[in-house]
Design a protein around this motif. Sequence first.
Motif, PDB file in Angstrom:
ATOM      1  N   GLU A   1       9.683  -2.405  24.286  1.00  0.00           N
ATOM      2  CA  GLU A   1      10.487  -1.404  23.592  1.00  0.00           C
ATOM      3  C   GLU A   1      11.465  -2.023  22.589  1.00  0.00           C
ATOM      4  O   GLU A   1      11.535  -1.559  21.437  1.00  0.00           O
ATOM      5  CB  GLU A   1      11.234  -0.525  24.598  1.00  0.00           C
ATOM      6  N   PRO A   2      12.252  -3.067  22.949  1.00  0.00           N
ATOM      7  CA  PRO A   2      13.140  -3.655  21.937  1.00  0.00           C
ATOM      8  C   PRO A   2      12.381  -4.209  20.733  1.00  0.00           C
ATOM      9  O   PRO A   2      12.849  -4.093  19.592  1.00  0.00           O
ATOM     10  CB  PRO A   2      13.858  -4.771  22.714  1.00  0.00           C
TER      11      PRO A   2
ATOM     12  N   ASN B   1      22.572  -3.211  31.299  1.00  0.00           N
ATOM     13  CA  ASN B   1      22.186  -3.528  29.920  1.00  0.00           C
ATOM     14  C   ASN B   1      21.263  -4.742  29.843  1.00  0.00           C
ATOM     15  O   ASN B   1      21.432  -5.716  30.575  1.00  0.00           O
ATOM     16  CB  ASN B   1      23.425  -3.838  29.064  1.00  0.00           C
TER      17      ASN B   1
ATOM     18  N   VAL C   1      14.102   4.381  27.886  1.00  0.00           N
ATOM     19  CA  VAL C   1      15.287   3.567  27.634  1.00  0.00           C
ATOM     20  C   VAL C   1      16.132   4.217  26.545  1.00  0.00           C
ATOM     21  O   VAL C   1      15.693   5.134  25.844  1.00  0.00           O
ATOM     22  CB  VAL C   1      14.888   2.143  27.191  1.00  0.00           C
ATOM     23  N   ARG C   2      17.346   3.722  26.439  1.00  0.00           N
ATOM     24  CA  ARG C   2      18.267   4.088  25.360  1.00  0.00           C
ATOM     25  C   ARG C   2      18.728   2.801  24.687  1.00  0.00           C
ATOM     26  O   ARG C   2      18.854   1.762  25.345  1.00  0.00           O
ATOM     27  CB  ARG C   2      19.474   4.858  25.915  1.00  0.00           C
ATOM     28  N   PHE C   3      18.988   2.880  23.346  1.00  0.00           N
ATOM     29  CA  PHE C   3      19.319   1.686  22.570  1.00  0.00           C
ATOM     30  C   PHE C   3      20.637   1.870  21.852  1.00  0.00           C
ATOM     31  O   PHE C   3      21.058   2.984  21.529  1.00  0.00           O
ATOM     32  CB  PHE C   3      18.223   1.390  21.536  1.00  0.00           C
TER      33      PHE C   3
ATOM     34  N   CYS D   1      19.813  -2.539  25.453  1.00  0.00           N
ATOM     35  CA  CYS D   1      18.790  -1.640  25.978  1.00  0.00           C
ATOM     36  C   CYS D   1      19.228  -1.218  27.374  1.00  0.00           C
ATOM     37  O   CYS D   1      19.532  -2.064  28.214  1.00  0.00           O
ATOM     38  CB  CYS D   1      17.444  -2.359  26.012  1.00  0.00           C
TER      39      CYS D   1
ATOM     40  N   GLN E   1      13.245  -4.742  33.539  1.00  0.00           N
ATOM     41  CA  GLN E   1      13.301  -5.473  32.269  1.00  0.00           C
ATOM     42  C   GLN E   1      11.910  -5.934  31.836  1.00  0.00           C
ATOM     43  O   GLN E   1      11.546  -5.850  30.661  1.00  0.00           O
ATOM     44  CB  GLN E   1      14.239  -6.667  32.418  1.00  0.00           C
TER      45      GLN E   1
END
Length: 521
Positions: A70-71, A239, A200-202, A255, A64
């Motif tokens: 990234e977010p 997540n 990552v994937r969102f 994320c 994290q």
Amino acid sequence: MPRRVISRFRPQGRRSRPSWQRGLQRGSGLALIVLALASLATLLVRAPQVWTRQQEQKRFQAWQESVVEEPDAVEHLFVEMPRLSARFPSDPKEIQSLLEANPTVAAVVNRRDPAWVLMPEDGALAPSDSPLAARFSSWARAAMQSGAKWNPPPEMDPDAATVPSLVLPGPDWIFIKRWVIGSGAVERHLRLALGPHPRVRFGVWRFDPALHGPAPADPSPFMPPHLQAWPGSELHRWNISLTSTDLGPDWEMICQPWPAEAEAWDRELAEQRRLAWGVAAAIALALLSGFWLRRASGRRERLAADRVASLTHSLKTPLALHKLRCDSLRMGSLEPARARQELMRLGQEVDELTHLIERGLRGLQPDGGAEDRQPIPPSWFRDLAEEMAPAFGEGGRRLSIEVAEAAGSAHEPSLHSALQTLLENACHHGRGDAALRTEAAKGALRIQVSDRGPGLDQAALDALGRPFQRLRAEGEEGFATPGQGLGLSLLFLLAKQEGWGLELSSDPGAGLTTVLSIPRS
């Protein structure tokens, strides 16, 4: 006929507590042992779980912290105001460049004429008079009044529960962006924000779990190599959930790690979990082994102590006989030929006594124990009877023997001491002739010693085996023979430690019969 059966028992002491106190003491001790074992088992079960969970949390926290930017990049691109000159550009390449830099743009509204709504179509912006364009026009008018970025309320947006929207008012143009979950526009938006090598994937979802809904019929937009994540993904436990202030009320961004990385974490955690369980199992095995070794060591020490006591007690009668012969020789009351014969016999018996002591001492070595058994042939019982026959002959009595053609298995010095104690008891406390018999039983060799004495009632029979307690007939003073009442009590302890069976039966006027059971060889 009264009978007492003893097999792996603990004889009573001189004073015994009331039964309720003994029961309470045993119950309390058992409860404490059960509580301690339960606590230990709980600790060994919970410790690997807690340790594994901590490792999982450390791994997730480290990841994290490594993807915290990234977010921010994804959300910043969504709220970024596109650059557009006051005069609408006529160059198609400029329009295409604007749409490529802002994939989630759903409409562009002229601030001077909110009814003029441009919507993306085939890489360009074209006027539209569709119902959706009319909705965007109403949003633009509301945004001009607020003067800042603005999320359409549910009463103005029928899709507010499924599609987050954002209105960005500028000095000349008003931009409307929409995050249509699963769309190619969102996919392009994520790749633009995360770069060519995303980790990552969102995804986005409403905070209300009731609005999550079932998984999509077509899961392809939510499977790698796509960057979008579905709330029902198998990776939901990894997540990062972030409340977004720009997607609208109750909307959150999620994320997730890339599946290959999460799978590697799961494998690593599984190995650590197995390691933790292995360590816990090793600790449990070590503790159980320690308890077992402690118990075995204590039992071996008690067995050695009982053997020493029994061996010491078994030397009493032979030494007394030797002293009697020495007194006779010293007083000169025997003829020379008889005296020489007694001296030779005394020398032989001293040699046998020396061998008895040596055998007993060998049984007390560190490798001695209940398992160091030797075969006991029928001839061994005949030799023992011949050894004890003079003691009966001194009192004008006879020791008969009847030996079965079956061998037993026992620690030879301990069995010798035990049978010598029984024969001495028959000699000193019994009357009439005595008998030594052996018979084969199922898996055991039963050795019976009996006499024709006055016998015992049930109360006296139950008292046998208590240390320092001796029996005498009612109304008599003193005891017929000297002693401390330790012989049978030592025998009972020895029988318990060696694992023998022991039965005593008697009846007034019928003598005492003792049966010692040892394993068959």
